[in-house]
Design a protein around this motif. Structure first.
Motif, PDB file in Angstrom:
ATOM      1  N   SER A   2       0.836  -1.198   0.000  1.00  0.00           N
ATOM      2  CA  SER A   2       0.000   0.000   0.000  1.00  0.00           C
ATOM      3  C   SER A   2       0.873   1.251   0.000  1.00  0.00           C
ATOM      4  CB  SER A   2      -0.939   0.002   1.203  1.00  0.00           C
ATOM      5  OG  SER A   2      -0.207   0.026   2.393  1.00  0.00           O
ATOM      6  N   ASP A   3       0.254   2.345  -0.396  1.00  0.00           N
ATOM      7  CA  ASP A   3       0.972   3.617  -0.441  1.00  0.00           C
ATOM      8  C   ASP A   3       1.406   4.048   0.955  1.00  0.00           C
ATOM      9  OD1 ASP A   3       0.715   3.819  -3.161  1.00  0.00           O
ATOM     10  OD2 ASP A   3      -0.840   5.351  -3.122  1.00  0.00           O
ATOM     11  N   SER A   5       1.633   6.710   3.749  1.00  0.00           N
ATOM     12  CA  SER A   5       0.802   7.853   4.135  1.00  0.00           C
ATOM     13  C   SER A   5       1.682   8.998   4.633  1.00  0.00           C
ATOM     14  CB  SER A   5      -0.201   7.454   5.213  1.00  0.00           C
ATOM     15  OG  SER A   5       0.464   7.070   6.386  1.00  0.00           O
ATOM     16  N   VAL A  27       1.086  18.682  -3.547  1.00  0.00           N
ATOM     17  CA  VAL A  27       0.555  17.320  -3.419  1.00  0.00           C
ATOM     18  C   VAL A  27      -0.006  16.792  -4.739  1.00  0.00           C
ATOM     19  CG1 VAL A  27       0.134  17.559  -0.939  1.00  0.00           C
ATOM     20  CG2 VAL A  27      -1.732  18.023  -2.569  1.00  0.00           C
ATOM     21  N   LYS A  28      -0.122  17.642  -5.749  1.00  0.00           N
ATOM     22  CA  LYS A  28      -0.549  17.200  -7.082  1.00  0.00           C
ATOM     23  C   LYS A  28       0.619  16.699  -7.927  1.00  0.00           C
ATOM     24  CE  LYS A  28      -4.241  20.671  -7.291  1.00  0.00           C
ATOM     25  NZ  LYS A  28      -4.652  21.917  -8.000  1.00  0.00           N
ATOM     26  N   LEU A  34       3.222   7.387  -2.667  1.00  0.00           N
ATOM     27  CA  LEU A  34       2.891   8.234  -1.522  1.00  0.00           C
ATOM     28  C   LEU A  34       1.456   8.745  -1.651  1.00  0.00           C
ATOM     29  CD1 LEU A  34       6.006   8.186  -1.249  1.00  0.00           C
ATOM     30  CD2 LEU A  34       5.908  10.585  -0.652  1.00  0.00           C
ATOM     31  N   THR A  35       0.769   8.808  -0.520  1.00  0.00           N
ATOM     32  CA  THR A  35      -0.559   9.400  -0.443  1.00  0.00           C
ATOM     33  C   THR A  35      -0.504  10.519   0.585  1.00  0.00           C
ATOM     34  OG1 THR A  35      -1.614   7.291  -0.936  1.00  0.00           O
ATOM     35  CG2 THR A  35      -2.983   8.965   0.097  1.00  0.00           C
ATOM     36  N   PHE A  36      -0.981  11.701   0.209  1.00  0.00           N
ATOM     37  CA  PHE A  36      -0.913  12.875   1.068  1.00  0.00           C
ATOM     38  C   PHE A  36      -2.260  13.140   1.739  1.00  0.00           C
ATOM     39  CE2 PHE A  36       2.278  13.419  -2.235  1.00  0.00           C
ATOM     40  CZ  PHE A  36       3.401  13.698  -1.483  1.00  0.00           C
ATOM     41  N   ARG A  37      -2.193  13.501   3.032  1.00  0.00           N
ATOM     42  CA  ARG A  37      -3.393  13.854   3.790  1.00  0.00           C
ATOM     43  C   ARG A  37      -3.055  15.056   4.668  1.00  0.00           C
ATOM     44  NH1 ARG A  37      -5.424  12.235   8.737  1.00  0.00           N
ATOM     45  NH2 ARG A  37      -3.678  10.823   8.941  1.00  0.00           N
TER      46      ARG A  37
END
Length: 183
Positions: A2-3, A5, A27-28, A34-37
């Motif tokens: 999984s990516d 976080s 983040v674009k 990678l996943t950005f939050r």
């Protein structure tokens, strides 16, 4: 697999913050794996040891979000040649109570933008010391000192091509750094 976080923390509370706008664009960028939050810091009370036995809900939620992240991305302005108080407070809140540092030993990225000639260079130097004290290993290069001037953003509010290319180079290095530290 999984990516990874990544918690994004913006060191400005201003509604029209140039650093929030920058973070929204960063983040674009291409960041495979990678996943950005975004993790908000505006509702955190000033750190006070007195609330350690019964922390406010905002503190509990923030600590949980920080602990759940595998890496961090800090995008912040520079206030009076240092770290904005709201960002320093968030780092302090996340590092407590003693023995329960939510930041852990994780990788982080750090930069920001300013209308000033040296961007956020001094803030970054101070923030690296603070982050090291709480166990965040900051990506060291290339360093990013962005000065916001006319043309930094296109008419559509996106990063201009030159800045986007430069930041994509930074992101490529950050992705490799995060993956290496977490391997």
């Amino acid at each position: 697999m999984s990516d990874i976080s990544v918690a994004v923390i913006v060191g400005s509370l201003r509604k029209d913050s140039i650093n929030r706008k920058l973070a929204n664009e960063v983040v674009k960028l291409n960041a495979p794996g990678l996943t950005f939050r975004f993790v908000e810091i505006g509702d955190l009370p000033l750190y006070n040891f007195d609330f350690e036995e019964s922390p406010p809900p905002a503190v509990i939620a923030f600590r949980e979000q920080i602990a759940a992240a595998q890496a961090y991305l800090f995008i912040s302005p520079e206030y009076n040649r240092s770290v904005p108080g709201v960002l320093k407070n968030a780092i302090d809140v996340g590092s407590r109570p003693m023995g329960h540092n939510s930041w852990g030993k994780k990788p982080g990225g750090l930069f920001g933008a300013s209308p000033g000639a040296i961007g956020t260079a001094v803030m970054q130097a101070h923030a690296r010391d603070v982050l090291a004290a709480v166990g965040v290993t900051a990506f060291s290069g290339p360093e990013v000192y962005l000065t916001i001037k006319d043309g930094f953003y296109t008419e559509n509010g996106e990063l201009n091509d030159g800045t986007k290319k430069f930041l994509q180079g930074w992101m490529d290095g950050y992705v490799a750094f995060v993956k290496k530290l977490l391997a």
